[in-house]
Enzyme design. Structure first.
Site, PDB file in Angstrom:
ATOM      1  N   CYS A 145       0.819  -1.211   0.000  1.00  0.00           N
ATOM      2  CA  CYS A 145       0.000   0.000   0.000  1.00  0.00           C
ATOM      3  C   CYS A 145       0.854   1.263   0.000  1.00  0.00           C
ATOM      4  O   CYS A 145       1.963   1.271   0.529  1.00  0.00           O
ATOM      5  CB  CYS A 145      -0.877   0.037   1.237  1.00  0.00           C
ATOM      6  SG  CYS A 145      -1.913  -1.402   1.399  1.00  0.00           S
TER       7      CYS A 145
ATOM      8  N   ARG B  28       5.252  -0.370  -6.039  1.00  0.00           N
ATOM      9  CA  ARG B  28       5.163  -1.175  -4.818  1.00  0.00           C
ATOM     10  C   ARG B  28       4.144  -2.297  -4.940  1.00  0.00           C
ATOM     11  O   ARG B  28       4.123  -3.214  -4.121  1.00  0.00           O
ATOM     12  CB  ARG B  28       4.769  -0.287  -3.634  1.00  0.00           C
ATOM     13  CG  ARG B  28       5.839   0.740  -3.285  1.00  0.00           C
ATOM     14  CD  ARG B  28       5.257   1.890  -2.505  1.00  0.00           C
ATOM     15  NE  ARG B  28       4.818   1.491  -1.181  1.00  0.00           N
ATOM     16  CZ  ARG B  28       5.487   1.747  -0.063  1.00  0.00           C
ATOM     17  NH1 ARG B  28       6.635   2.378  -0.116  1.00  0.00           N
ATOM     18  NH2 ARG B  28       5.021   1.372   1.110  1.00  0.00           N
TER      19      ARG B  28
ATOM     20  N   TRP C 286      -3.020  -2.660  -1.512  1.00  0.00           N
ATOM     21  CA  TRP C 286      -2.653  -4.037  -1.831  1.00  0.00           C
ATOM     22  C   TRP C 286      -3.447  -4.897  -0.846  1.00  0.00           C
ATOM     23  O   TRP C 286      -3.222  -4.841   0.361  1.00  0.00           O
ATOM     24  CB  TRP C 286      -1.147  -4.228  -1.651  1.00  0.00           C
ATOM     25  CG  TRP C 286      -0.628  -5.546  -2.138  1.00  0.00           C
ATOM     26  CD1 TRP C 286      -0.329  -5.886  -3.424  1.00  0.00           C
ATOM     27  CD2 TRP C 286      -0.321  -6.688  -1.340  1.00  0.00           C
ATOM     28  NE1 TRP C 286       0.145  -7.165  -3.467  1.00  0.00           N
ATOM     29  CE2 TRP C 286       0.164  -7.697  -2.217  1.00  0.00           C
ATOM     30  CE3 TRP C 286      -0.404  -6.980   0.031  1.00  0.00           C
ATOM     31  CZ2 TRP C 286       0.553  -8.955  -1.775  1.00  0.00           C
ATOM     32  CZ3 TRP C 286      -0.011  -8.240   0.473  1.00  0.00           C
ATOM     33  CH2 TRP C 286       0.466  -9.201  -0.436  1.00  0.00           C
TER      34      TRP C 286
ATOM     35  N   ASN D 149      -1.833   2.433   5.921  1.00  0.00           N
ATOM     36  CA  ASN D 149      -0.961   1.294   5.563  1.00  0.00           C
ATOM     37  C   ASN D 149      -0.679   0.517   6.839  1.00  0.00           C
ATOM     38  O   ASN D 149      -0.555   1.119   7.903  1.00  0.00           O
ATOM     39  CB  ASN D 149       0.396   1.786   5.038  1.00  0.00           C
ATOM     40  CG  ASN D 149       0.296   2.385   3.657  1.00  0.00           C
ATOM     41  OD1 ASN D 149      -0.767   2.390   3.065  1.00  0.00           O
ATOM     42  ND2 ASN D 149       1.413   2.875   3.158  1.00  0.00           N
ATOM     43  N   GLY D 150      -0.517  -0.796   6.711  1.00  0.00           N
ATOM     44  CA  GLY D 150      -0.219  -1.610   7.895  1.00  0.00           C
ATOM     45  C   GLY D 150      -1.382  -2.512   8.219  1.00  0.00           C
ATOM     46  O   GLY D 150      -2.292  -2.696   7.394  1.00  0.00           O
TER      47      GLY D 150
ATOM     48  N   GLU E 186      18.743 -18.052  -5.293  1.00  0.00           N
ATOM     49  CA  GLU E 186      18.289 -16.742  -5.769  1.00  0.00           C
ATOM     50  C   GLU E 186      17.850 -16.815  -7.242  1.00  0.00           C
ATOM     51  O   GLU E 186      16.857 -16.197  -7.630  1.00  0.00           O
ATOM     52  CB  GLU E 186      19.406 -15.710  -5.550  1.00  0.00           C
ATOM     53  CG  GLU E 186      19.216 -14.363  -6.218  1.00  0.00           C
ATOM     54  CD  GLU E 186      17.940 -13.613  -5.847  1.00  0.00           C
ATOM     55  OE1 GLU E 186      17.244 -14.018  -4.906  1.00  0.00           O
ATOM     56  OE2 GLU E 186      17.641 -12.634  -6.544  1.00  0.00           O
TER      57      GLU E 186
ATOM     58  N   LYS F 255      14.164 -15.764  -8.556  1.00  0.00           N
ATOM     59  CA  LYS F 255      13.953 -14.745  -9.596  1.00  0.00           C
ATOM     60  C   LYS F 255      13.087 -15.312 -10.718  1.00  0.00           C
ATOM     61  O   LYS F 255      12.162 -14.674 -11.175  1.00  0.00           O
ATOM     62  CB  LYS F 255      15.315 -14.297 -10.124  1.00  0.00           C
ATOM     63  CG  LYS F 255      15.413 -12.908 -10.554  1.00  0.00           C
ATOM     64  CD  LYS F 255      15.721 -11.902  -9.447  1.00  0.00           C
ATOM     65  CE  LYS F 255      14.797 -11.949  -8.269  1.00  0.00           C
ATOM     66  NZ  LYS F 255      15.253 -11.308  -7.094  1.00  0.00           N
TER      67      LYS F 255
ATOM     68  N   GLU G  74       9.341 -15.836  -9.575  1.00  0.00           N
ATOM     69  CA  GLU G  74       8.506 -14.668  -9.290  1.00  0.00           C
ATOM     70  C   GLU G  74       8.130 -13.870 -10.536  1.00  0.00           C
ATOM     71  O   GLU G  74       7.075 -13.251 -10.559  1.00  0.00           O
ATOM     72  CB  GLU G  74       9.104 -13.775  -8.201  1.00  0.00           C
ATOM     73  CG  GLU G  74      10.406 -13.110  -8.537  1.00  0.00           C
ATOM     74  CD  GLU G  74      10.919 -12.243  -7.386  1.00  0.00           C
ATOM     75  OE1 GLU G  74      12.129 -12.148  -7.235  1.00  0.00           O
ATOM     76  OE2 GLU G  74      10.102 -11.660  -6.657  1.00  0.00           O
TER      77      GLU G  74
ATOM     78  N   HIS H  40      20.000 -36.996  -3.178  1.00  0.00           N
ATOM     79  CA  HIS H  40      19.205 -37.206  -1.965  1.00  0.00           C
ATOM     80  C   HIS H  40      17.727 -36.905  -2.193  1.00  0.00           C
ATOM     81  O   HIS H  40      16.980 -36.727  -1.227  1.00  0.00           O
ATOM     82  CB  HIS H  40      19.763 -36.351  -0.821  1.00  0.00           C
ATOM     83  CG  HIS H  40      21.190 -36.660  -0.515  1.00  0.00           C
ATOM     84  ND1 HIS H  40      21.577 -37.808   0.125  1.00  0.00           N
ATOM     85  CD2 HIS H  40      22.327 -36.006  -0.839  1.00  0.00           C
ATOM     86  CE1 HIS H  40      22.894 -37.826   0.223  1.00  0.00           C
ATOM     87  NE2 HIS H  40      23.380 -36.747  -0.362  1.00  0.00           N
TER      88      HIS H  40
ATOM     89  N   LYS I 109       6.217  -4.756  -3.662  1.00  0.00           N
ATOM     90  CA  LYS I 109       7.554  -4.319  -3.263  1.00  0.00           C
ATOM     91  C   LYS I 109       7.431  -3.819  -1.844  1.00  0.00           C
ATOM     92  O   LYS I 109       6.422  -3.218  -1.491  1.00  0.00           O
ATOM     93  CB  LYS I 109       7.982  -3.184  -4.197  1.00  0.00           C
ATOM     94  CG  LYS I 109       9.437  -2.772  -4.073  1.00  0.00           C
ATOM     95  CD  LYS I 109      10.301  -3.616  -4.946  1.00  0.00           C
ATOM     96  CE  LYS I 109      11.760  -3.248  -4.856  1.00  0.00           C
ATOM     97  NZ  LYS I 109      12.590  -4.377  -5.302  1.00  0.00           N
TER      98      LYS I 109
HETATM   99  C1  F6R Z   1      12.529 -10.901  -4.510  1.00  0.00           C
HETATM  100  C2  F6R Z   1      12.245  -9.793  -3.618  1.00  0.00           C
HETATM  101  C3  F6R Z   1      11.856 -10.079  -2.223  1.00  0.00           C
HETATM  102  C4  F6R Z   1      12.612  -9.149  -1.259  1.00  0.00           C
HETATM  103  C5  F6R Z   1      12.121  -9.360   0.176  1.00  0.00           C
HETATM  104  C6  F6R Z   1      12.896  -8.535   1.164  1.00  0.00           C
HETATM  105  O1  F6R Z   1      12.949 -10.454  -5.747  1.00  0.00           O
HETATM  106  O2  F6R Z   1      12.318  -8.646  -4.001  1.00  0.00           O
HETATM  107  O3  F6R Z   1      12.086 -11.399  -1.902  1.00  0.00           O
HETATM  108  O4  F6R Z   1      13.981  -9.415  -1.358  1.00  0.00           O
HETATM  109  O5  F6R Z   1      10.773  -9.023   0.241  1.00  0.00           O
HETATM  110  O6  F6R Z   1      12.772  -7.174   0.924  1.00  0.00           O
HETATM  111  P1  F6R Z   1      13.767  -6.142   1.533  1.00  0.00           P
HETATM  112  O7  F6R Z   1      15.114  -6.404   0.966  1.00  0.00           O
HETATM  113  O8  F6R Z   1      13.225  -4.809   1.112  1.00  0.00           O
HETATM  114  O9  F6R Z   1      13.751  -6.332   3.014  1.00  0.00           O
END
Ligand code: F6R
Length: 606
Positions: free
Chosen positions: A2, A27, A72, A98-99, A479, A483, A486, A502, A601
């Site tokens: 949000c 976001r 969101w 927000n929250g 990682e 990537k 997502e 395993h 985000k």
């Molecule tokens: C993946 C991604 C998320 C963030 C996670 C932590 O591409 O962006 O997994 O890495 O939400 O976010 P931060 O780094 O902002 O604490």
């Protein structure tokens, strides 16, 4: 997640609020809304979908006071009724939030018993009703807002307007970011500085329990915890408005991947003094004495930052000989584990606002342990709540999928490892030197983008993917899988290559491709054997290898060659390649690369 924007001043508020909401689109959100205050009357407009959809139905307004929100969905599906702003029954109070209000059920019951009716399924709707409830007793919005805030449990950033006080904007924060931009006779409220950077660089970060009362020419802040006024500190934003633009790139994600060379450069600038053989981390200066007594480091983080932390574990243990554990912040906060005074907690976070990581730091607040941070967003909650830390200096990251932040975090972790080792290891000088040449090598990997695109298009129809790697390649495999999943929605798993026999090997067949990280290392032969085992079961293999490894071309279906570098710096080059791969697969599958479904985000709620 949000986003909040508010404006009060001497020019039309709606365009500024709408522009701010657009800046917060990255976001992630599913509905948006605005409340304007004109001639003592509040008009609220809400819409499901994009901010652009809201613009289409928004009427022109001369209002110089407005609040806006991108939602969101958490409590209740995306709908106009659940979208913010939420209002009191008579429409005299409108708020955005927000929250999460954890005790919203109890508050709802209490308010319903007092005759209040609810229209939405949100936790937020209790807030305007609660303010209205207290306003009826005190006839003061300020005191009603303060009393209502004392009833709330959970996390909030809130902006309030009311027709009872049509020239005032109220704001409050607890565990959810809120910043006030200071202009000439105007103030812009935002949950993220990117929403106000076009207007001012002067900002005030609200602290937990702060409540702001803002009029056109005046701002007063009271702290509810200490029950006293506070003098707000005006800071200067270290952010350019172009940093948050897409430029000539089609997506933010590819723009940010392409920023890898300058990201590494910015992270080491002024910190690596290669000629003197020194690493200087000004952000740790005030804890130098405490750092000497550290005998354990616990890294807490989420998602991509957690995987950067895993690379950091190898780096710090190898270079500085200090035991490191990396824990997912969401698990860490509920564990009961013993801590000695010699433990340091190191939070890694791009946004500096991730609720779980904040909660992990909160948990150890009274343990007497050192709390450190590696944060990208300046002035963020984690940056301010830690005892010391090192900024990533990667600039704003707009794509939901984190790319350049990972690069910056790993670079900073390498610097911290060097700093803690104090030059006592044979690896010190070579690593220091290699970091300086890394931006050029990163640029060489970016030049492989077209080749990686061809490979990505070939594998884009896959349903599943396995990523494998050993030692430094292992966190990179995790990682790489994150990537891919997502942004492309392909099921992908990261595994330590040594784990294949395993269990995971059972999944391999001609339809289950593997992305094998097989860069030069003392363990390369073992990884090559793992690739053989996959090939023997007809599994297609893309290999990421170091230039000069010709043998691998006989084994793998496709090979991407990376420039030679030290093992400790390989994660930086490997990740650029896996980021490019994920990006090109997602584009080939036709998805919204910058805003993957269901994701946001900056995850500011648990
Ligand atoms: C993946 C991604 C998320 C963030 C996670 C932590 O591409 O962006 O997994 O890495 O939400 O976010 P931060 O780094 O902002 O604490």
């Amino acid at each position: 997640m949000c986003g909040i924007v508010g404006f009060i001043g001497e020019r039309p508020a709606t365009p500024i609020v709408m522009q701010g909401l657009q800046a917060l689109e990255y976001r992630g959100y599913d509905s948006a809304g605005v409340s304007t205050v004109t001639d003592g009357r509040i008009t609220t407009t809400r819409q499901v979908g994009q901010v652009a959809d809201l613009s289409k139905i928004l009427e022109d307004s001369s209002a110089m006071l407005a609040i806006g929100h991108t939602r969101w969905a958490t409590h209740g599906a995306p709908s106009i009724t659940n979208a913010h702003p939420h209002s009191s029954a008579d429409g005299s109070i409108a708020i955005v939030h927000n929250g999460i209000i954890e005790n919203h059920e109890q508050l709802r019951t209490k308010l319903q018993q007092a005759g209040y009716e609810f229209k939405s399924e949100t936790d937020t709707e209790v807030i305007p009703h609660l303010i209205d409830y207290y306003f009826k007793q005190t006839k003061s919005i300020e005191s009603a807002f303060h009393t209502a805030l004392r009833d709330l449990r959970g996390a909030y950033a809130i902006a309030v307007v009311s027709s009872h006080e049509p020239d005032t904007l109220y704001a409050a924060r607890l565990s959810s970011p809120l910043v006030i931009g200071v202009g000439d006779n105007e103030y812009i409220l935002a949950s993220d500085p990117t929403a106000l950077i076009q207007h001012t660089k002067k900002v005030i970060y609200l602290n937990d329990f702060d409540v702001a009362r803002i009029t056109t020419g005046d701002l007063a802040v009271t702290n509810l915890e200490s029950d006293s006024p506070t003098i707000p500190e005006v800071e200067l934003l270290d952010l350019e408005s172009e940093d948050a633009q897409k430029g000539h790139y089609e997506h933010f994600m590819i723009k940010e991947i392409n920023e890898a060379p300058q990201t590494i450069q910015s992270a080491i600038r002024g910190r690596v003094l290669a000629n003197e053989g020194i690493v200087k981390l000004g952000g740790l200066d005030n804890v130098v004495a405490q750092l000497r007594y550290i005998d354990r480091i616990v890294i807490v983080a989420c998602g991509t930052s957690f995987y950067a932390g895993l690379v950091g574990e190898y780096l710090i243990e190898e270079l500085a000989g200090i035991p490191v554990e990396v824990q997912q912040a969401s698990e860490f906060k509920y564990r009961s584990e013993p801590f000695s005074r010699g433990t340091a907690i190191l939070a890694v976070s791009q946004s500096g606002e991730t609720a779980d990581t904040i909660a992990a730091l909160d948990k150890v607040k009274d343990y007497g342990v050192l709390r450190l941070g590696i944060v990208n967003a300046p002035g963020s909650t984690i940056a301010r709540m830690t005892d010391a830390g090192v900024y990533c200096h990667a600039g704003p990251e707009q794509a939901v999928a984190s790319t350049k932040a990972f690069i910056a975090q790993v670079t900073v972790l390498a610097l911290i490892a060097l700093h803690l080792s104090n030059g006592s290891t044979k690896d010190y000088k070579p690593l220091l030197k290699e970091l300086v040449s890394l931006p050029d090598k990163a640029a060489a990997v970016l030049a492989l983008s077209d080749q990686i695109k061809v490979i990505a298009e070939k594998y884009a129809p896959a349903r599943d993917f396995l990523f494998i790697g050993r030692h430094y390649g292992y966190p990179c495999a995790l990682e790489g899988a994150l990537k891919l999943k997502e942004v492309s929605y392909i099921h992908a798993e990261g595994y330590a290559a040594g784990e294949m026999k395993h269990g995971p090997l059972a999944m391999i067949d001609e339809n289950f491709p593997t992305f094998a990280i097989a860069t030069d290392s003392p363990l390369l032969e073992k990884t090559m054997s793992n690739i053989q085992e996959i090939r023997a079961r007809s599994g297609p293999v893309i290999a990421l290898a170091t230039e000069g490894n010709e043998a691998i071309a006989q084994l793998a279906d496709d090979v991407i060659y990376l420039p030679p570098t030290l093992e400790q710096t390989q994660p930086l080059l490997i990740s650029i390649a896996t980021q490019l791969f994920a990006y090109h697969v997602a584009v080939a599958r036709g998805f919204n690369v910058d805003r993957p479904r269901n994701l946001a985000k900056s995850v500011t709620v648990e």
